[in-house]
Design a protein around this motif. Sequence first.
Motif, PDB file in Angstrom:
ATOM      1  N   SER A 249      47.104  36.122  40.717  1.00 19.32           N
ATOM      2  CA  SER A 249      45.708  36.156  41.363  1.00 19.32           C
ATOM      3  C   SER A 249      44.437  36.419  40.331  1.00 19.32           C
ATOM      4  O   SER A 249      43.326  36.384  40.949  1.00 19.32           O
ATOM      5  CB  SER A 249      45.995  37.802  42.247  1.00 19.32           C
ATOM      6  N   ALA A 250      44.625  37.060  39.269  1.00 21.52           N
ATOM      7  CA  ALA A 250      43.519  37.511  38.348  1.00 21.52           C
ATOM      8  C   ALA A 250      42.828  36.032  37.875  1.00 21.52           C
ATOM      9  O   ALA A 250      41.698  36.282  37.445  1.00 21.52           O
ATOM     10  CB  ALA A 250      44.054  38.200  37.086  1.00 21.52           C
ATOM     11  N   LYS A 251      43.448  35.079  38.131  1.00 19.59           N
ATOM     12  CA  LYS A 251      42.671  33.731  37.953  1.00 19.59           C
ATOM     13  C   LYS A 251      41.992  33.286  38.811  1.00 19.59           C
ATOM     14  O   LYS A 251      41.444  32.056  38.656  1.00 19.59           O
ATOM     15  CB  LYS A 251      44.082  32.803  37.326  1.00 19.59           C
ATOM     16  N   TYR A 252      41.904  33.832  40.032  1.00 17.12           N
ATOM     17  CA  TYR A 252      41.169  33.342  41.038  1.00 17.12           C
ATOM     18  C   TYR A 252      40.267  34.590  41.965  1.00 17.12           C
ATOM     19  O   TYR A 252      40.097  34.796  42.843  1.00 17.12           O
ATOM     20  CB  TYR A 252      42.054  32.796  42.330  1.00 17.12           C
ATOM     21  N   PRO A 253      39.663  35.219  40.829  1.00 20.31           N
ATOM     22  CA  PRO A 253      38.987  36.595  41.232  1.00 20.31           C
ATOM     23  C   PRO A 253      37.855  36.227  42.575  1.00 20.31           C
ATOM     24  O   PRO A 253      37.674  37.077  43.448  1.00 20.31           O
ATOM     25  CB  PRO A 253      38.520  37.033  40.229  1.00 20.31           C
ATOM     26  N   MET A 254      37.144  35.152  42.332  1.00 18.86           N
ATOM     27  CA  MET A 254      35.858  34.948  43.309  1.00 18.86           C
ATOM     28  C   MET A 254      36.500  34.142  44.507  1.00 18.86           C
ATOM     29  O   MET A 254      35.631  33.881  45.400  1.00 18.86           O
ATOM     30  CB  MET A 254      34.862  34.074  42.445  1.00 18.86           C
ATOM     31  N   GLN A 255      37.715  33.425  44.369  1.00 20.04           N
ATOM     32  CA  GLN A 255      38.045  32.361  45.460  1.00 20.04           C
ATOM     33  C   GLN A 255      38.674  33.235  46.711  1.00 20.04           C
ATOM     34  O   GLN A 255      38.934  32.798  47.720  1.00 20.04           O
ATOM     35  CB  GLN A 255      39.276  31.678  44.938  1.00 20.04           C
ATOM     36  N   CYS A 256      38.999  34.630  46.433  1.00 17.57           N
ATOM     37  CA  CYS A 256      39.507  35.335  47.587  1.00 17.57           C
ATOM     38  C   CYS A 256      38.979  37.122  47.541  1.00 17.57           C
ATOM     39  O   CYS A 256      38.905  37.382  46.653  1.00 17.57           O
ATOM     40  CB  CYS A 256      41.023  35.484  47.590  1.00 17.57           C
ATOM     41  N   LEU A 257      38.624  37.314  48.813  1.00 20.55           N
ATOM     42  CA  LEU A 257      38.099  38.637  49.043  1.00 20.55           C
ATOM     43  C   LEU A 257      39.334  39.755  48.644  1.00 20.55           C
ATOM     44  O   LEU A 257      39.059  40.483  48.082  1.00 20.55           O
ATOM     45  CB  LEU A 257      37.493  38.591  50.194  1.00 20.55           C
TER      46      LEU A 257
END
Length: 316
Positions: A249-257
């Motif tokens: 999840s840390a690789k997609y910090p701005m893709q998900c609230l």
Amino acid sequence: MKLKPIIEKTNLHPRNQHRLGYNFEALITTCPELQNFVAINEHQIKTIDFSNPKAVKILNKALLIADYDIKNWDIPENYLCPPIPGRMDYIHYVADLLASNNNGIIPEGENVQVLDIGIGANCIYPILGNSVYGWSFVGTEIDEKAIQNCKKIIEDNPKLMDFISLQLQTESRFIFKNIITPEDRFSLTICNPPFHSSPEEATKSSIRKINNLENTRTSKPVLNFGGQKAELWCDGGELGFITQMIFESAKYPMQCLWFTTLVSKKENLSSLYKTLNKVNPVAVKTIDMAQGQKTIRILAWTFQTETQQRNWKFEE
């Protein structure tokens, strides 16, 4: 014989429409085959045998017709048959989580995009979330047969067609890789992870459930509650699966609230908190939720600052 009045299930979310139990007379009218599974128990209450997967499946069919306008729903034999009230609770609690970033108002409509990790063959979270809040879903799965069954459910219920898409995860060791793209903006991810680390552990758990429900003793190693390998167990069990999810999840910090997952085993929380500390989320929340006779937790985390959370656009 006088039947006892239904006692409100106060452990369910306040908005859960199943708090008052099941109106079996109305459900049988909707789905006549349910009649074969309804009986009066020793407490003078109408019910079904919840250790019988066929009974649970027919109850689900009736509920989905009566309460969610889903006319055609089925799952292949030996696939996980979800208890709808508990699944509905998860949806309501994460709706409250989104409301905390939206001036206390639950965001509704198709622009609220939700990623369901491990949709299973039943498609239940997208059905419920779309029915109650109008959200859109992407459902992922490593089991192609499960994906095909979800596809059939969607095709058989055309009102779902524009709101649920499906994606096969071709590399089973990954959670978000191959799924989330730079253009995606998910308000939520949800997940009911495989709880067990081996088929033997899954079988022992099933036997415990049956013994608790029937108040008898059995050692019959049958997964009466259904479930395929990917639904019930994986290498490392629940802890391993969620740990992998947190690191990815840390690789997609701005893709998900908000990233969220169910955590069945309380003893896993301390290790999961330590893993979260390694990836430095801005906020972590743990929400207790009743599931039958036990408590299960929703673990949620976000990498977005409070300002970014407030500025998240739920409507395009």
